[in-house]
Design a protein around this motif. Structure first.
Motif, PDB file in Angstrom:
ATOM      1  N   LEU A   1      19.381  17.187  -4.189  1.00  0.00           N
ATOM      2  CA  LEU A   1      18.056  16.757  -4.615  1.00  0.00           C
ATOM      3  C   LEU A   1      17.922  15.248  -4.439  1.00  0.00           C
ATOM      4  N   GLY A   2      18.942  14.544  -4.873  1.00  0.00           N
ATOM      5  CA  GLY A   2      18.917  13.092  -4.777  1.00  0.00           C
ATOM      6  C   GLY A   2      18.893  12.612  -3.331  1.00  0.00           C
ATOM      7  N   ARG A   3      19.645  13.285  -2.485  1.00  0.00           N
ATOM      8  CA  ARG A   3      19.699  12.888  -1.072  1.00  0.00           C
ATOM      9  C   ARG A   3      18.345  13.114  -0.404  1.00  0.00           C
ATOM     10  N   ARG A   4      17.736  14.254  -0.704  1.00  0.00           N
ATOM     11  CA  ARG A   4      16.415  14.542  -0.130  1.00  0.00           C
ATOM     12  C   ARG A   4      15.388  13.505  -0.598  1.00  0.00           C
ATOM     13  N   ALA A   5      15.468  13.170  -1.880  1.00  0.00           N
ATOM     14  CA  ALA A   5      14.502  12.212  -2.432  1.00  0.00           C
ATOM     15  C   ALA A   5      14.587  10.891  -1.683  1.00  0.00           C
ATOM     16  N   ILE A   6      15.806  10.449  -1.417  1.00  0.00           N
ATOM     17  CA  ILE A   6      15.975   9.181  -0.715  1.00  0.00           C
ATOM     18  C   ILE A   6      15.465   9.291   0.717  1.00  0.00           C
ATOM     19  N   LEU A   7      15.734  10.407   1.370  1.00  0.00           N
ATOM     20  CA  LEU A   7      15.322  10.543   2.767  1.00  0.00           C
ATOM     21  C   LEU A   7      13.808  10.755   2.900  1.00  0.00           C
ATOM     22  N   MET A   8      13.213  11.414   1.910  1.00  0.00           N
ATOM     23  CA  MET A   8      11.735  11.546   1.930  1.00  0.00           C
ATOM     24  C   MET A   8      11.086  10.185   1.705  1.00  0.00           C
ATOM     25  N   ARG A   9      11.630   9.452   0.761  1.00  0.00           N
ATOM     26  CA  ARG A   9      11.075   8.115   0.506  1.00  0.00           C
ATOM     27  C   ARG A   9      11.252   7.231   1.746  1.00  0.00           C
ATOM     28  N   LYS A  10      12.412   7.366   2.374  1.00  0.00           N
ATOM     29  CA  LYS A  10      12.686   6.578   3.588  1.00  0.00           C
ATOM     30  C   LYS A  10      11.664   6.903   4.677  1.00  0.00           C
ATOM     31  N   PHE A  11      11.332   8.188   4.813  1.00  0.00           N
ATOM     32  CA  PHE A  11      10.333   8.587   5.808  1.00  0.00           C
ATOM     33  C   PHE A  11       9.000   7.898   5.517  1.00  0.00           C
ATOM     34  N   GLY A  12       8.578   7.943   4.262  1.00  0.00           N
ATOM     35  CA  GLY A  12       7.317   7.286   3.888  1.00  0.00           C
ATOM     36  C   GLY A  12       7.360   5.788   4.137  1.00  0.00           C
ATOM     37  N   GLN A  13       8.486   5.179   3.808  1.00  0.00           N
ATOM     38  CA  GLN A  13       8.631   3.730   4.019  1.00  0.00           C
ATOM     39  C   GLN A  13       8.577   3.387   5.507  1.00  0.00           C
ATOM     40  N   GLU A  14       9.165   4.249   6.325  1.00  0.00           N
ATOM     41  CA  GLU A  14       9.152   3.986   7.772  1.00  0.00           C
ATOM     42  C   GLU A  14       7.750   4.131   8.349  1.00  0.00           C
ATOM     43  N   ILE A  15       6.967   5.073   7.790  1.00  0.00           N
ATOM     44  CA  ILE A  15       5.551   5.178   8.190  1.00  0.00           C
ATOM     45  C   ILE A  15       4.842   3.861   7.877  1.00  0.00           C
ATOM     46  N   ILE A  16       5.100   3.332   6.686  1.00  0.00           N
ATOM     47  CA  ILE A  16       4.477   2.059   6.296  1.00  0.00           C
ATOM     48  C   ILE A  16       4.893   0.952   7.258  1.00  0.00           C
ATOM     49  N   GLU A  17       6.173   0.903   7.555  1.00  0.00           N
ATOM     50  CA  GLU A  17       6.680  -0.155   8.441  1.00  0.00           C
ATOM     51  C   GLU A  17       6.030  -0.049   9.827  1.00  0.00           C
ATOM     52  N   ALA A  18       5.850   1.178  10.312  1.00  0.00           N
ATOM     53  CA  ALA A  18       5.283   1.368  11.656  1.00  0.00           C
ATOM     54  C   ALA A  18       3.807   1.000  11.714  1.00  0.00           C
ATOM     55  N   THR A  19       3.124   1.106  10.579  1.00  0.00           N
ATOM     56  CA  THR A  19       1.678   0.854  10.570  1.00  0.00           C
ATOM     57  C   THR A  19       1.325  -0.527  10.020  1.00  0.00           C
ATOM     58  N   ALA A  20       2.152  -1.014   9.090  1.00  0.00           N
ATOM     59  CA  ALA A  20       1.847  -2.297   8.450  1.00  0.00           C
ATOM     60  C   ALA A  20       2.706  -3.439   8.974  1.00  0.00           C
ATOM     61  N   GLY A  21       3.761  -3.103   9.715  1.00  0.00           N
ATOM     62  CA  GLY A  21       4.629  -4.145  10.246  1.00  0.00           C
ATOM     63  C   GLY A  21       5.873  -4.349   9.411  1.00  0.00           C
ATOM     64  N   LYS A  22       5.758  -4.129   8.097  1.00  0.00           N
ATOM     65  CA  LYS A  22       6.907  -4.262   7.201  1.00  0.00           C
ATOM     66  C   LYS A  22       6.798  -3.198   6.109  1.00  0.00           C
ATOM     67  N   LYS A  23       7.974  -2.832   5.531  1.00  0.00           N
ATOM     68  CA  LYS A  23       7.947  -1.837   4.461  1.00  0.00           C
ATOM     69  C   LYS A  23       7.266  -2.385   3.219  1.00  0.00           C
ATOM     70  N   VAL A  24       7.466  -3.658   2.952  1.00  0.00           N
ATOM     71  CA  VAL A  24       6.858  -4.297   1.784  1.00  0.00           C
ATOM     72  C   VAL A  24       6.066  -5.502   2.255  1.00  0.00           C
ATOM     73  N   HIS A  25       4.841  -5.618   1.751  1.00  0.00           N
ATOM     74  CA  HIS A  25       3.989  -6.763   2.036  1.00  0.00           C
ATOM     75  C   HIS A  25       3.735  -6.930   3.541  1.00  0.00           C
ATOM     76  N   GLY A  26       3.248  -5.859   4.146  1.00  0.00           N
ATOM     77  CA  GLY A  26       2.941  -5.873   5.573  1.00  0.00           C
ATOM     78  C   GLY A  26       1.611  -6.556   5.867  1.00  0.00           C
ATOM     79  N   THR A  27       1.274  -6.586   7.140  1.00  0.00           N
ATOM     80  CA  THR A  27       0.078  -7.319   7.565  1.00  0.00           C
ATOM     81  C   THR A  27      -0.831  -6.476   8.444  1.00  0.00           C
ATOM     82  N   GLY A  28      -0.596  -5.162   8.506  1.00  0.00           N
ATOM     83  CA  GLY A  28      -1.291  -4.328   9.473  1.00  0.00           C
ATOM     84  C   GLY A  28      -2.805  -4.344   9.358  1.00  0.00           C
ATOM     85  N   ALA A  29      -3.342  -4.142   8.147  1.00  0.00           N
ATOM     86  CA  ALA A  29      -4.794  -4.080   7.982  1.00  0.00           C
ATOM     87  C   ALA A  29      -5.360  -5.496   7.939  1.00  0.00           C
ATOM     88  N   ILE A  30      -6.358  -5.718   8.754  1.00  0.00           N
ATOM     89  CA  ILE A  30      -7.028  -7.021   8.806  1.00  0.00           C
ATOM     90  C   ILE A  30      -8.529  -6.799   8.585  1.00  0.00           C
TER      91      ILE A  30
END
Lengths: 144, 480
Positions: free
Chosen positions: B143-172
Motif C-alpha cells: 500500500l505504501g509503495r503504491r501510494a508513493i508511486l501514484m504520488r510520483k506519477f502526479g508530481q511528474e505530470i506537474i513537472e511536465a506541464t509546469a516545468g517544476k514539481k513545486v513552484h512551476g512557471t507553466g501557466a502565464i
C-alpha cells in the motif's frame, strides 16, 4: 551518489540547500545525481533507495561553524506530522518500502537570515556556502 | 463541585500549518465551548501588492508548498481576465487541466495513505506510537509503495506541464509556456493502466472502510450543512478546473446555481471573529448565523450532477447510494470522496494524453487590458478564489484570497465541538486517544492552515484544557 539540497529560497538563507544543489549540479561531477526541492517528502524515498550514498544539504541555524557534516541513519522518530520529512524518516521509508540502506550524511550550512520573505542569501551565508561547497566537492572526489 | 476546565490541543498534527484547539469544560465536566484557532498571520494579500501582474502566478505559490499548483492556476485564471483573455487556446487550457489533475491526484493520495491511514487502520484511540505512517508501511508495505508511486506519477505530470514539481512557471497570463512532447506523453501512457488499477483499488479500500464502519462514520462529526463548488457550465458535471458556482442547502435544494464566479462577492461575505486569523465566510442571502457552508471533495460529490468519466461516476453513485435522494453529510466520507476524485483525475489524464491538442503550438492569447480579474478553481481541499486589481503600471493594487480551508472554517469548528462534546463531556480523565478523535475530525477536511492564514510552514496542532476560572489544566503539543 545522490545530493538533495532542500529549503525555501523565498525565505532568505533557508535557500542554502538549494543553492548548494545548483552549484554541484553545474559542476557536472561524474557519478553524482543532484535533486533540489523545498522540503523532504515521501517522493524522495525512491531516489534515496536507488543511491549508494546520500547527502542531505540543508540550511543550519544557530551554529558557530560555517557548516556541519554528520552521518545520519534511518529512524522513525521524525513522525510524519505534516507533509515534510526529516532525513532519517526518508531513509526509513527507503528501507521499509524498498529494502535499501544507503549510507547517508547531513550537510548543514549555517545561515543567519531566515525571518523575511525574500530571495537571496546573506553575505555570511554566501561565505559559508563557498566553504561548504569546497568541502563537499573534495569529499565526493576523495570518497568515490 | 469540581472546577471548570480548559483543554488545549496544540499543535494539531498530520495537517498543514499551525493550529490550536481549546476546549472549555464547565464545573460539571461538560464541554462548554470548543474552538479551532488559527494562530499565525502573514498577510499575503498585503505582501502581493506592488508586484507585477506577470509575476503573480509564480509568486502566489509561495503561499503553500503542498498545493502550489492550485494557487498558480487560480492566479493565472485571474490574470487571463486582466490581459483580456476569456478563452485560452485549446493547448493552453488542456495543458493547465493536465497540470491540475496531476496536482489533485498527488495531493489526495498523500493525504489518504500517509496522513489519514494511521487513524483509519489502527483506530482513532490507538496508542500514539502506532498512529504513524511507518507503522502503516510495516503492516501494508505494498500500500505504501503504491501510494508513493501514484504520488510520483502526479508530481511528474506537474513537472511536465509546469516545468517544476513545486513552484512551476507553466501557466502565464493568457496561456501556457510549453506543450507536451510525444516522448513525455508516451512515458505517462505506459503507466496509466497501472495508475487506474491502483486508483480503483484505493476507491474500494476507502469504500470498504466506510461501509464496515458505518455506525462510526454516520455519527462522527456528521451534521447537515450547505455545500458549494464549481460545476461545469450547462450540465453541472464535476469540473475541477473551470465552471460556475453552485450552492445547495442541507436538503439538496438550490441556493444559487450556474453563477458566474466573478460575482462571488454578490453571494459570499467574509466574517471576522476576534479569536482567529481565519475568516468565516457565509452566504449573503442566508446570513451569518446559518449561511455557512462547506467545500471540498465530499461537497463536490454532493453538488455536482454527475461525473463525466465512467468509473468515477459509478464510484460517486455508490458513495451517495446510502443516502437516498439526500446529501452525504458524514465528514469521514471525505476520504472515500478523495479516492473517487483520484480515479476521476486518472481517467481525465488518460483522456488528455490521447488528445493531440497537447502537442499544439498556439500557446497564448491576447486581448484588451482590464483592471481586475477573478480566478476560481476547485483545489484538492475545495473551492479557491483569487481576486486582483492591477493599475496602469501592471502593479497589483488589491488582492483577496478565499482558500478552501477558510470556506470550511465554520464546519471545522462545528466538527471540533461535536467530537469534543461526545468524547470529553463528563469524563473524569482526558486521554491522548480522546484528543486524537478531535484531530481526526480536523484531518477529515485535510485543512491547509498555512494557506488559510497565508502563513508559511508546517501545521502542528496544540490542544489545551482550561478550568472555568481560566486556569490551564492540561496541554498537548503534537508537533513530534
Amino acid at each position: 551518489m545522490l545530493l538533495i539540497g532542500y529549503g525555501n529560497p523565498g525565505r532568505g538563507d533557508d535557500g542554502l540547500g538549494q543553492a548548494l544543489a545548483a552549484r554541484i549540479e553545474a559542476a557536472c561531477l561524474p557519478g553524482v545525481q543532484v535533486l533540489a526541492d523545498y522540503q523532504l517528502t515521501v517522493d524522495h524515498a525512491p531516489p534515496v533507495a536507488a543511491a549508494d550514498r546520500v547527502v542531505f544539504a540543508d540550511a543550519l541555524m544557530k551554529s558557530d561553524a560555517p557548516f556541519e557534516f554528520d552521518p545520519v541513519t534511518a529512524r522513525d522518530t521524525g513522525d510524519l506530522t505534516s507533509h515534510s520529512l526529516r532525513p532519517g524518516a526518508v531513509l526509513s521509508l527507503a528501507e521499509t518500502l524498498f529494502g535499501a540502506t544507503p549510507r547517508a550524511w547531513v550537510l548543514g550550512i549555517t545561515g543567519t537570515g531566515f525571518g523575511e520573505v525574500k530571495e537571496g542569501l546573506s553575505p555570511d551565508a554566501l561565505g559559508n556556502l563557498d566553504r561548504a561547497e569546497g568541502f563537499i566537492r573534495k569529499w565526493i572526489v576523495n570518497t568515490a | 463541585m469540581a472546577e471548570p476546565r480548559l483543554i488545549e490541543i496544540s499543535p494539531v498534527t498530520r495537517v498543514e500549518g499551525h493550529g490550536k484547539v481549546t476546549i472549555h469544560l464547565d464545573a460539571e465536566g461538560q464541554v462548554d465551548e470548543a474552538r479551532l484557532h488559527i494562530v499565525e498571520f502573514r498577510g499575503f494579500e498585503r505582501f502581493i501588492r506592488g508586484r507585477l501582474l506577470w509575476e503573480v502566478p509564480v509568486i502566489v505559490q509561495r503561499l503553500c508548498g503542498i498545493c502550489p499548483v492550485s494557487h498558480h492556476l487560480a492566479a493565472a485564471k485571474a490574470m487571463d481576465q486582466i490581459v483580456g483573455v476569456d478563452e485560452l487556446p485549446p493547448t493552453a487550457e488542456k495543458m493547465r487541466r493536465l497540470m491540475h489533475y496531476g496536482q489533485v491526484m498527488q495531493s489526495h493520495v498523500l493525504h489518504f495513505f500517509h496522513l489519514a491511514a494511521p487513524d483509519l487502520l489502527f483506530g482513532f484511540g490507538a496508542p500514539a506510537d502506532r498512529r504513524n505512517i511507518f507503522e502503516v508501511l510495516r503492516q501494508e508495505p505494498e500500500l505504501g509503495r503504491r501510494a508513493i508511486l501514484m504520488r510520483k506519477f502526479g508530481q511528474e505530470i506537474i513537472e511536465a506541464t509546469a516545468g517544476k514539481k513545486v513552484h512551476g512557471t507553466g501557466a502565464i497570463p493568457g496561456g501556457i509556456n510549453r506543450n507536451l512532447s510525444l516522448e513525455t506523453r508516451d512515458g505517462f501512457l505506459a503507466r496509466i493502466d497501472e495508475m487506474q488499477d491502483w486508483a480503483l483499488d484505493a476507491v474500494a479500500l476507502a469504500r470498504d472502510y466506510t461501509m464496515s464502519h458505518a455506525t462510526l462514520v454516520d455519527s462522527f462529526a456528521a451534521f447537515p450543512s450547505s455545500y458549494m463548488s464549481l460545476v461545469r457550465g450547462g450540465d453541472g458535471a464535476l469540473d475541477l478546473y473551470h465552471g460556475n458556482l453552485r450552492a445547495l442547502d442541507a436538503s439538496g435544494s438550490t441556493i444559487f446555481d450556474q453563477l458566474d464566479y466573478t460575482r462571488y462577492m454578490d453571494v459570499l461575505v467574509e466574517d471576522v471573529r476576534p479569536w482567529s486569523y481565519m475568516k468565516f465566510p457565509y452566504i449573503r442571502d442566508i446570513g451569518a448565523q446559518t449561511g455557512w457552508y462547506r467545500v471540498g471533495p465530499l461537497a463536490r460529490m454532493n453538488t455536482v450532477g454527475f461525473i463525466d468519466t465512467p468509473l468515477a461516476n459509478a464510484a460517486r453513485t455508490e458513495l451517495l447510494a446510502g443516502d437516498g435522494e439526500g446529501l452525504n453529510h458524514a465528514i469521514l466520507g471525505n476520504h472515500w470522496a478523495r479516492m473517487v476524485e483520484v480515479l476521476h483525475c486518472v481517467e481525465k489524464i488518460r483522456e488528455l494524453l490521447h488528445d493531440p491538442d497537447l502537442q499544439g503550438t498556439d500557446l497564448k492569447a491576447t486581448g484588451e487590458r482590464r483592471q481586475s480579474g477573478i480566478g476560481v478553481i476547485e483545489a484538492p481541499r475545495g473551492n479557491l478564489i483569487h481576486h486582483y486589481e492591477v493599475d496602469e503600471n501592471d502593479q497589483v493594487t488589491y488582492c483577496n484570497l478565499i482558500v478552501s480551508t477558510t470556506h470550511n472554517n465554520e464546519g471545522l469548528n462545528r466538527a471540533v465541538r461535536d467530537v469534543a462534546v461526545k468524547q470529553l463531556s463528563g469524563q473524569a480523565q482526558i486521554t491522548e486517544g480522546m484528543l486524537n478523535h478531535i484531530e481526526v475530525a480536523i484531518r477529515a477536511y485535510d485543512p491547509c492552515l498555512s494557506c488559510a492564514t497565508h502563513a508559511l510552514g508546517q501545521m502542528p496542532l496544540q490542544v489545551e484544557l482550561y478550568d472555568a476560572g481560566g486556569g490551564l489544566l492540561d496541554a498537548r503539543n503534537t508537533s513530534g
